[in-house]
Design an enzyme around this catalytic site. Structure first.
Site, PDB file in Angstrom:
ATOM      1  CE  LYS A 145       2.990   4.954   7.743  1.00 38.34           C
ATOM      2  NZ  LYS A 145       1.641   4.795   8.227  1.00 38.34           N
TER       3      LYS A 145
ATOM      4  CE1 TYR B  63      -2.258   3.315   2.706  1.00 41.77           C
ATOM      5  CE2 TYR B  63      -3.658   2.512   0.672  1.00 41.77           C
ATOM      6  CZ  TYR B  63      -3.340   3.463   1.706  1.00 41.77           C
ATOM      7  OH  TYR B  63      -4.024   4.593   2.092  1.00 41.77           O
TER       8      TYR B  63
ATOM      9  CG  ASP C 111       5.803   3.599  -0.081  1.00 40.68           C
ATOM     10  OD1 ASP C 111       4.875   3.636  -0.046  1.00 40.68           O
ATOM     11  OD2 ASP C 111       6.394   4.538   1.070  1.00 40.68           O
TER      12      ASP C 111
HETATM   13  P1  KE4 Z   1      -0.520   8.319   4.452  1.00 37.27           P
HETATM   14  O1  KE4 Z   1      -1.097   9.152   3.184  1.00 37.27           O
HETATM   15  O2  KE4 Z   1      -1.372   7.720   5.134  1.00 37.27           O
HETATM   16  O3  KE4 Z   1       0.385   9.419   5.347  1.00 37.27           O
HETATM   17  O4  KE4 Z   1       0.732   7.672   3.869  1.00 37.27           O
HETATM   18  C1  KE4 Z   1       0.340   6.470   3.053  1.00 37.27           C
HETATM   19  C2  KE4 Z   1       1.329   5.223   2.909  1.00 37.27           C
HETATM   20  C3  KE4 Z   1       2.254   5.338   1.941  1.00 37.27           C
HETATM   21  N1  KE4 Z   1       3.205   4.330   2.160  1.00 37.27           N
HETATM   22  C4  KE4 Z   1       3.118   3.454   3.071  1.00 37.27           C
HETATM   23  C5  KE4 Z   1       4.373   2.492   3.072  1.00 37.27           C
HETATM   24  C6  KE4 Z   1       2.294   3.152   4.059  1.00 37.27           C
HETATM   25  O5  KE4 Z   1       2.335   2.427   5.100  1.00 37.27           O
HETATM   26  C7  KE4 Z   1       1.191   4.416   4.162  1.00 37.27           C
HETATM   27  C8  KE4 Z   1       0.233   4.521   5.099  1.00 37.27           C
HETATM   28  N2  KE4 Z   1       0.094   3.469   6.068  1.00 37.27           N
HETATM   29  C9  KE4 Z   1      -1.060   3.128   6.865  1.00 37.27           C
HETATM   30  C10 KE4 Z   1      -0.910   2.043   7.658  1.00 37.27           C
HETATM   31  N3  KE4 Z   1      -1.034   0.866   7.093  1.00 37.27           N
HETATM   32  C11 KE4 Z   1      -1.724   4.432   7.359  1.00 37.27           C
HETATM   33  C12 KE4 Z   1      -2.998   4.022   8.385  1.00 37.27           C
HETATM   34  C13 KE4 Z   1      -4.051   4.712   7.558  1.00 37.27           C
HETATM   35  O6  KE4 Z   1      -4.194   4.415   6.370  1.00 37.27           O
HETATM   36  O7  KE4 Z   1      -5.055   5.329   8.349  1.00 37.27           O
END
Ligand code: KE4
Length: 428
Positions: free
Chosen positions: A267, A144, A239
């Site tokens: 993060k 993801y 990523d």
């Molecule tokens: P954000 O747009 O949520 O800040 O980041 C997206 C993203 C991109 N790449 C990786 C490897 C990620 O894990 C994420 C977001 N991770 C999720 C947790 N599995 C965020 C939690 C959520 O969607 O609320």
């Protein structure tokens, strides 16, 4: 355990916010329960609106590696706030954080700040397309990268290698440019390249997959991607939104010794405030507006508050011994849970990379999405709810990662293992 106030707040939230949450996974849907509303946090603990206390292994999905409410971060953000939250103009702090990132991750020669991981990956893909003049991208099932249209795509059926939308609202015309391979399978990547010769701009991969549970790269997988991309003129994007500064100070690329062309971050580098970033080789990054023609922008990109929280966080992570201590804690809790399952006669497949770990409810190895998706998610839901009753707050989905922070104590870890032993006995 009393959840009355959380339930009331959830009902109120659902009247005003779709699904009652501002991000779907928070709704606890996959564990069949109402979410807890959190009032505050400190160190390794979170406290819900009903006064219940939990050992926290979500850590805001990764950012809270130094623990909640670290005094250095509080002071940094408070001090910055008194000078102004955001100007929409360049500030020195942005260069300070950029240089901390550049010093930590040698493959990053220049970096652009944004406000989320989604923005980082979306922008990195546009930059890769702009640099190569190619439209197609390769991602991996189970990985993801945020919710931009190009990435909410799943593999097309059968021979059709084109992607199909993985969400309503994503036009088929967008999705067809996204090809999907299997994590840990170089063969699946080569097959897509052979049928899309010279048409692929980039391969984007979580070097440690954290969004199907924690799935490490198999020996040779990342190295193989590097060779394929070098030979085919494809931009390799790691990523590291989750793994960056998490699995080591230099991220997964330092841990595995494989150098991508671009890296996305988020993060941890925001210390809990909204930050994302993408960076890489100077020759690529300089193609980004306003130095180059590939447009990308953001009102709050690099804002002083988020920069200060990120700088304070990275200054803590740089301290000698930080990751060694974190590794010891992480090993203790992950192995303790795995041993508890074994003693209870309940088979789990346990994975860990640094302070990212996962208990897969599977009798066999999990190494990609097809094998991850075979897990017993009902049993996981019972385990999750049992652990919650025991005061342990895990991610509310089998397909997420648990995170250990510097503030988790041996008492926390012993309590977690005892709780797991009780839960595995209950579901065995
Ligand atoms: P954000 O747009 O949520 O800040 O980041 C997206 C993203 C991109 N790449 C990786 C490897 C990620 O894990 C994420 C977001 N991770 C999720 C947790 N599995 C965020 C939690 C959520 O969607 O609320």
């Amino acid at each position: 355990m009393n959840h009355e106030r959380s339930s009331l707040l959830f009902q109120q939230a659902k009247a005003a916010i779709p699904g009652g949450v501002n991000s779907p996974v928070r709704a606890f849907k996959s564990v069949g329960a109402d979410p807890l509303f959190i009032k505050k946090a400190s160190g390794s603990h979170i406290y819900d609106e009903d006064g219940n206390t939990f050992i926290d292994y979500v850590g805001s999905w990764g950012p809270m590696i130094v623990g909640h409410c670290h005094p250095d971060i509080i002071i940094a953000v408070q001090d910055t706030m008194t000078s102004g939250a955001s100007f929409g103009a360049p500030t020195e702090r942005e260069t300070v954080l950029a240089n901390l990132v550049i010093d930590a991750v040698p493959s990053i020669e220049m970096v652009r700040m944004v406000s989320s991981g989604t923005e980082a990956t979306m922008s990195a893909i546009r930059l890769a397309r702009g640099c190569t003049g190619r439209d197609k991208i390769i991602k991996f099932s189970g990985c993801y990268h945020g919710h931009s249209d190009s990435l909410l795509v799943k593999a097309g059926s059968g021979a059709a290698t084109f992607g199909v939308p993985d969400s309503p609202g994503v036009p088929a015309d967008f999705a067809k440019h996204t090809l999907t391979a299997e994590f840990n399978s170089l063969e699946s990547v080569s097959a897509l390249i052979s049928t899309n010769k010279d048409a692929i701009a980039c391969i984007i991969v979580e070097p440690v997959a954290g969004n199907m549970g924690t799935v490490p790269p198999r020996e040779g997988f990342l190295e193989g991607l590097r060779d394929i991309c070098t030979n085919e003129g494809i931009i390799l994007i790691f990523d590291e939104v989750m793994s960056g500064f998490r699995v080591s100070y230099g991220g997964a690329q330092e841990l595995y010794g494989v150098t991508p062309d671009m890296t996305t971050l988020g993060k941890i580098i925001g210390g809990g405030l909204p930050v994302g970033a993408f960076g890489g080789k100077r020759e690529i990054m300089e193609k980004l507006s306003p130095s180059g023609g590939v447009y990308q922008a953001g009102t709050l990109s690099g804002n002083p508050l988020a920069m200060s929280a990120g700088i304070a966080t990275l200054n803590i992570l740089k301290q000698p011994g930080f990751y060694k201590t974190l590794e010891e804690k992480s090993r203790a809790v992950a192995e303790g849970i795995a041993n508890a399952a074994k003693k209870a006669g309940y088979p789990i497949y346990s994975t860990r990379v640094g302070s990212m770990f996962c208990a897969f409810f599977s009798k066999s190895e999990v190494y990609d999405w097809p094998s991850a998706s075979q897990c017993d998610t009902k049993a996981f839901a019972s385990y999750f709810l049992g652990m919650l009753d025991e005061g342990v707050y895990l991610a509310p989905s089998q397909f997420e990662t648990a995170f250990v922070s510097a503030t988790h104590t041996s008492i926390d870890i012993d309590k977690t293992i005892e709780a797991a032993a009780k839960c595995f006995k209950m579901i065995a």
